[in-house]
Structure formats: structure tokens, C-alpha cells
Design a protein around this motif. Sequence first.
Motif, mmCIF file in Angstrom:
data_model
loop_
_atom_site.group_PDB
_atom_site.id
_atom_site.type_symbol
_atom_site.label_atom_id
_atom_site.label_comp_id
_atom_site.label_asym_id
_atom_site.label_seq_id
_atom_site.Cartn_x
_atom_site.Cartn_y
_atom_site.Cartn_z
ATOM 1 N N LYS A 3 0.837 -1.192 0.000
ATOM 2 C CA LYS A 3 0.000 0.000 0.000
ATOM 3 C C LYS A 3 0.874 1.246 0.000
ATOM 4 O O LYS A 3 1.990 1.223 0.518
ATOM 5 C CB LYS A 3 -0.908 -0.007 1.216
ATOM 6 C CG LYS A 3 -1.907 -1.148 1.233
ATOM 7 C CD LYS A 3 -2.781 -1.080 2.476
ATOM 8 C CE LYS A 3 -3.790 -2.224 2.494
ATOM 9 N NZ LYS A 3 -4.644 -2.177 3.715
ATOM 10 N N PRO A 4 0.387 2.364 -0.546
ATOM 11 C CA PRO A 4 1.181 3.603 -0.537
ATOM 12 C C PRO A 4 1.315 4.148 0.878
ATOM 13 O O PRO A 4 0.456 3.929 1.740
ATOM 14 C CB PRO A 4 0.355 4.551 -1.415
ATOM 15 C CG PRO A 4 -1.039 4.027 -1.326
ATOM 16 C CD PRO A 4 -0.911 2.537 -1.212
ATOM 17 N N ARG A 6 1.024 6.752 3.773
ATOM 18 C CA ARG A 6 0.016 7.768 4.060
ATOM 19 C C ARG A 6 0.433 8.561 5.285
ATOM 20 O O ARG A 6 0.870 7.986 6.289
ATOM 21 C CB ARG A 6 -1.355 7.113 4.253
ATOM 22 C CG ARG A 6 -1.937 6.729 2.909
ATOM 23 C CD ARG A 6 -3.020 5.724 2.948
ATOM 24 N NE ARG A 6 -3.538 5.513 1.586
ATOM 25 C CZ ARG A 6 -4.265 4.478 1.225
ATOM 26 N NH1 ARG A 6 -4.570 3.553 2.099
ATOM 27 N NH2 ARG A 6 -4.684 4.363 -0.011
ATOM 28 N N GLU A 110 1.880 1.307 6.699
ATOM 29 C CA GLU A 110 1.907 2.384 5.704
ATOM 30 C C GLU A 110 1.598 3.754 6.286
ATOM 31 O O GLU A 110 1.613 4.750 5.560
ATOM 32 C CB GLU A 110 0.928 2.087 4.557
ATOM 33 C CG GLU A 110 -0.529 2.053 4.951
ATOM 34 C CD GLU A 110 -1.029 0.675 5.344
ATOM 35 O OE1 GLU A 110 -2.243 0.442 5.246
ATOM 36 O OE2 GLU A 110 -0.195 -0.171 5.741
ATOM 37 N N VAL A 164 5.462 12.047 0.961
ATOM 38 C CA VAL A 164 4.087 11.593 0.708
ATOM 39 C C VAL A 164 3.357 12.633 -0.134
ATOM 40 O O VAL A 164 3.500 13.837 0.089
ATOM 41 C CB VAL A 164 3.353 11.362 2.048
ATOM 42 C CG1 VAL A 164 1.892 10.985 1.804
ATOM 43 C CG2 VAL A 164 4.058 10.282 2.865
ATOM 44 N N ASP A 165 2.561 12.169 -1.097
ATOM 45 C CA ASP A 165 1.758 13.074 -1.914
ATOM 46 C C ASP A 165 0.589 13.615 -1.104
ATOM 47 O O ASP A 165 0.057 12.942 -0.213
ATOM 48 C CB ASP A 165 1.218 12.347 -3.147
ATOM 49 C CG ASP A 165 2.326 11.959 -4.119
ATOM 50 O OD1 ASP A 165 3.366 12.637 -4.125
ATOM 51 O OD2 ASP A 165 2.132 10.973 -4.862
ATOM 52 N N GLN A 168 -2.481 11.604 -0.428
ATOM 53 C CA GLN A 168 -2.314 10.473 0.485
ATOM 54 C C GLN A 168 -2.075 10.952 1.919
ATOM 55 O O GLN A 168 -1.508 10.229 2.738
ATOM 56 C CB GLN A 168 -1.149 9.592 0.030
ATOM 57 C CG GLN A 168 -1.317 8.995 -1.352
ATOM 58 C CD GLN A 168 -2.489 8.024 -1.434
ATOM 59 O OE1 GLN A 168 -2.833 7.376 -0.467
ATOM 60 N NE2 GLN A 168 -3.114 7.932 -2.604
#
Length: 224
Positions: A3-4, A6, A110, A164-165, A168
Motif C-alpha cells: 500500500k502507498p 500515508r 503504511e 508523501v503526496d 495520500q
Amino acid sequence: MSKPLRLIVFDVDGTLVDSQADIVASMTTAFQGAGVPVPDRAAILSIVGLSLDVAIPQLAPGLRDETYAAMVQGYKTAYMQLRAAQGTQQSSPLYPGIRSVLDGLQAVPEYLLGVATGKSRRGLDALLAGHGMERLFLTQQVADHHPSKPHPAMLLAALAETGVDADQAVMIGDTEFDMSMARAAGMRAIGVSWGYHTADRLAGADVLVHRTADLPQAIAGLWE
């Protein structure tokens, strides 16, 4: 597939800890020391989250810069004295259930945790040490290094530090300043109703949470 990452950023006063008694007492001392009429409790709590150099002029407009500087210092001194006399856990107690929520979130691989606060570096360090939370937050953004909320600088720095973007990431706070800051940074926002701004001032939130125990589900639901 993993998972990305967060990023979950928390406000401090009114979100993690209930420091209103010391905030009101310290602001009262600062105003009395400057010979300025003391605002009422509701007015003082309405500016919690702003940096002191922004909050105090909002409460008492039209004073000289040196008066504001003295009031900021008066507040800091009074706050430190109260914390030293009472101890952090009494001076700024964690809201019920918050520590278990933080520990549970930290255990999710994550999830990266952070804080963005109007406190000074010294104030945040003392608070985290007093609650044994020095290792919980990967990124820690304080008033010393950024413009006051709701400017997005704190959150933009947290995103840059963690890689992190914005889509997210989420900001969790109890004031409209936190909600506006999140929006300005392109992040989601969760408002909590147990803090210092009434629920109607948290209209910018994606989700409004009323119990600490409901935070993990609210966070997870943002990305479902």
C-alpha cells in the motif's frame, strides 16, 4: 502489492491534549501584565491554533509592536511556569483514548504520523517528553519555523519531509484554521468536535469525528 505511504498529521492543543486551562490562565497573565483588558474565555479559545504573534493582535488590535512582543513573552513565561508547577500530564492531559489511538495508528505499516502546531519547538518538546511520545511523530512542524496557520507551510514541509503526496495525507484538528490549512495544502481534513471550535466552524472537514475511538475508522475511510 504494498500500500502507498500515508501521512496523518495532528494538531496538538484541542486535538491531542486539553490545555485550555493553562492557555486561558497564561493569556490572562500576559494581558494583565501589559495593562490590557483581558478577553473572555470564549474569545481566547477561539484563537487557539494560531501562532502567538498572530493570536494576540487578533484579541487586542491596535497596540504597539513592543507591547505585543512583551505579551507574547509574558504568555510563554506564564505557560512554562504552570507546566513546571503542575507537570505536563496535569497541565496538558491527553484526551481520553488518544494514546491508544496513536499507538494503533503507528502500528499500521503504511501510516506515518506527524504534528503541526502553533506551539514553539521548546513547548512541543516539553509536551511530547512529558507524555512519553517523543518517538511517535516522524515529522514535527512548529510555529518557530513557519507562518501561522492557516498558511499551508507546515503541511507542505511535512509532505516534503516524508515524501508523501498530498492526496495520500490528512490533517486532523479541532479548529477552522486546521481545516483551511489542509485545504490550502491540497490535503484531506478530519475535524474533531472535542476541541475548542464548535462543530459549525469545522465545515471545511471531509469528516467530522465526535469520539476519539472513531478516528482510525474515519482515517481508513478516506482512502476506501
